[in-house]
Motif scaffolding. Structure first.
Motif, mmCIF file in Angstrom:
data_model
loop_
_atom_site.group_PDB
_atom_site.id
_atom_site.type_symbol
_atom_site.label_atom_id
_atom_site.label_comp_id
_atom_site.label_asym_id
_atom_site.label_seq_id
_atom_site.Cartn_x
_atom_site.Cartn_y
_atom_site.Cartn_z
ATOM 1 N N GLN A 137 3.408 0.244 11.691
ATOM 2 C CA GLN A 137 3.934 0.314 10.324
ATOM 3 C C GLN A 137 3.988 -1.066 9.678
ATOM 4 O O GLN A 137 3.551 -1.247 8.540
ATOM 5 C CB GLN A 137 5.342 0.929 10.310
ATOM 6 C CG GLN A 137 5.367 2.384 10.586
ATOM 7 C CD GLN A 137 6.760 2.975 10.630
ATOM 8 O OE1 GLN A 137 6.889 4.167 10.665
ATOM 9 N NE2 GLN A 137 7.813 2.189 10.640
ATOM 10 N N ALA A 138 4.529 -2.047 10.388
ATOM 11 C CA ALA A 138 4.672 -3.398 9.838
ATOM 12 C C ALA A 138 3.307 -4.034 9.564
ATOM 13 O O ALA A 138 3.085 -4.605 8.486
ATOM 14 C CB ALA A 138 5.481 -4.265 10.798
ATOM 15 N N ASN A 139 2.394 -3.943 10.522
ATOM 16 C CA ASN A 139 1.067 -4.532 10.334
ATOM 17 C C ASN A 139 0.297 -3.848 9.207
ATOM 18 O O ASN A 139 -0.415 -4.501 8.445
ATOM 19 C CB ASN A 139 0.265 -4.472 11.632
ATOM 20 C CG ASN A 139 0.831 -5.356 12.714
ATOM 21 O OD1 ASN A 139 1.662 -6.218 12.454
ATOM 22 N ND2 ASN A 139 0.397 -5.140 13.937
ATOM 23 N N THR A 140 0.442 -2.525 9.109
ATOM 24 C CA THR A 140 -0.237 -1.785 8.055
ATOM 25 C C THR A 140 0.301 -2.182 6.684
ATOM 26 O O THR A 140 -0.467 -2.363 5.730
ATOM 27 C CB THR A 140 -0.084 -0.265 8.270
ATOM 28 O OG1 THR A 140 -0.599 0.077 9.558
ATOM 29 C CG2 THR A 140 -0.818 0.520 7.212
ATOM 30 N N MET A 141 1.607 -2.351 6.574
ATOM 31 C CA MET A 141 2.220 -2.743 5.297
ATOM 32 C C MET A 141 1.705 -4.107 4.836
ATOM 33 O O MET A 141 1.343 -4.291 3.674
ATOM 34 C CB MET A 141 3.738 -2.762 5.425
ATOM 35 C CG MET A 141 4.461 -3.062 4.157
ATOM 36 S SD MET A 141 6.229 -2.833 4.426
ATOM 37 C CE MET A 141 6.869 -3.681 3.021
ATOM 38 N N VAL A 142 1.635 -5.057 5.754
ATOM 39 C CA VAL A 142 1.133 -6.396 5.426
ATOM 40 C C VAL A 142 -0.326 -6.333 4.990
ATOM 41 O O VAL A 142 -0.723 -6.951 3.996
ATOM 42 C CB VAL A 142 1.311 -7.349 6.633
ATOM 43 C CG1 VAL A 142 0.558 -8.641 6.432
ATOM 44 C CG2 VAL A 142 2.785 -7.616 6.884
ATOM 45 N N LEU A 143 -1.122 -5.563 5.707
ATOM 46 C CA LEU A 143 -2.548 -5.458 5.393
ATOM 47 C C LEU A 143 -2.792 -4.750 4.058
ATOM 48 O O LEU A 143 -3.655 -5.174 3.280
ATOM 49 C CB LEU A 143 -3.270 -4.735 6.529
ATOM 50 C CG LEU A 143 -4.777 -4.845 6.574
ATOM 51 C CD1 LEU A 143 -5.232 -6.299 6.526
ATOM 52 C CD2 LEU A 143 -5.297 -4.185 7.837
ATOM 53 N N ILE A 144 -2.022 -3.697 3.769
ATOM 54 C CA ILE A 144 -2.156 -3.010 2.475
ATOM 55 C C ILE A 144 -1.843 -3.980 1.343
ATOM 56 O O ILE A 144 -2.560 -4.035 0.340
ATOM 57 C CB ILE A 144 -1.223 -1.783 2.388
ATOM 58 C CG1 ILE A 144 -1.635 -0.711 3.376
ATOM 59 C CG2 ILE A 144 -1.213 -1.212 0.964
ATOM 60 C CD1 ILE A 144 -0.620 0.412 3.533
ATOM 61 N N GLN A 145 -0.770 -4.762 1.499
ATOM 62 C CA GLN A 145 -0.398 -5.706 0.445
ATOM 63 C C GLN A 145 -1.475 -6.755 0.232
ATOM 64 O O GLN A 145 -1.779 -7.125 -0.899
ATOM 65 C CB GLN A 145 0.949 -6.379 0.767
ATOM 66 C CG GLN A 145 1.499 -7.180 -0.374
ATOM 67 C CD GLN A 145 1.782 -6.325 -1.599
ATOM 68 O OE1 GLN A 145 2.534 -5.376 -1.527
ATOM 69 N NE2 GLN A 145 1.163 -6.661 -2.716
ATOM 70 N N VAL A 158 6.493 -1.294 -0.905
ATOM 71 C CA VAL A 158 7.908 -1.334 -0.537
ATOM 72 C C VAL A 158 8.121 -0.848 0.892
ATOM 73 O O VAL A 158 8.892 -1.429 1.640
ATOM 74 C CB VAL A 158 8.742 -0.465 -1.507
ATOM 75 C CG1 VAL A 158 10.190 -0.424 -1.104
ATOM 76 C CG2 VAL A 158 8.590 -0.959 -2.924
ATOM 77 N N ALA A 159 7.427 0.226 1.265
ATOM 78 C CA ALA A 159 7.622 0.798 2.596
ATOM 79 C C ALA A 159 6.375 1.530 3.057
ATOM 80 O O ALA A 159 5.636 2.084 2.242
ATOM 81 C CB ALA A 159 8.800 1.765 2.600
ATOM 82 N N VAL A 160 6.177 1.515 4.369
ATOM 83 C CA VAL A 160 5.126 2.294 5.025
ATOM 84 C C VAL A 160 5.812 3.038 6.150
ATOM 85 O O VAL A 160 6.495 2.438 6.974
ATOM 86 C CB VAL A 160 4.010 1.382 5.585
ATOM 87 C CG1 VAL A 160 3.076 2.167 6.473
ATOM 88 C CG2 VAL A 160 3.249 0.717 4.457
#
Length: 182
Positions: A137-145, A158-160
């Motif tokens: 979840q954390a890595n995906t959120m950073v990559l999406i941003q 904001v959240a994944v």
């Protein structure tokens, strides 16, 4: 020429079709229509995108439609996993949101799917199904941003949240048998 911007909105003023100013909430004035136009996107509204499923009826009871072409992905150890995810985002820059990206929702969906595939592709299936969910979840959120910033979308993730992480339906029984045999 008088317009109102709500407390959850920002006013984006265009003069002859070019971005001129961004106004805060309250009563404001702009030049009449042919000269200036105002758009008021809701910047505090949290929008959401569903990856791997769609909500048909919010319920109760809620009903969902599965989207396997989005949710089935390959792990690092060459197994297939079925992942459903929700991405929540806000408008960070209303001018970029309005004019830089044609379909913000579709852009977030495509960026989220690509980011999730990249992160899950670096994990083994056991990690994706059990202990590795918070890291995914954390890595995906950073990559999406990063992807959205590269596009200049004006959006902020904001959240994944991973909803369901399972082996594909066709092999669930075999997967359970192997796990219980271990």
């Amino acid at each position: 020429g008088i317009y109102t911007v709500g407390p959850d909105e920002k006013g984006v003023i265009l003069r002859f079709g070019r971005m001129n100013a961004i106004t805060d909430s309250g009563l404001n004035y702009h030049l009449p229509f042919p000269i200036e136009t105002v758009y008021t996107p809701k910047v505090t509204e949290v929008k959401r995108v569903e990856i791997g499923f769609r909500t048909i009826d919010p319920g109760p009871p809620a009903r969902y439609a599965d989207r396997p072409h989005e949710s089935l992905m390959l792990t690092g150890d060459e197994n297939i996993v079925d992942i459903d995810m929700i991405v929540q985002y806000l408008i960070a820059d209303p001018a970029k949101y309005l004019f830089a990206v044609r379909d913000p929702n579709g852009t977030v969906r495509d960026a989220a799917e690509a980011a999730l595939r990249e992160v899950v592709g670096s994990k083994v299936i056991d990690e994706a199904l059990t202990t590795g969910k918070p890291e995914i979840q954390a890595n995906t959120m950073v990559l999406i941003q990063k992807i959205l910033d590269k596009y200049g979308s004006g959006l902020r993730v904001v959240a994944v949240q991973l909803q369901d992480v399972n082996p594909p339906k066709e092999v669930v029984d075999s997967f359970i048998d192997v796990a219980s045999a271990r």
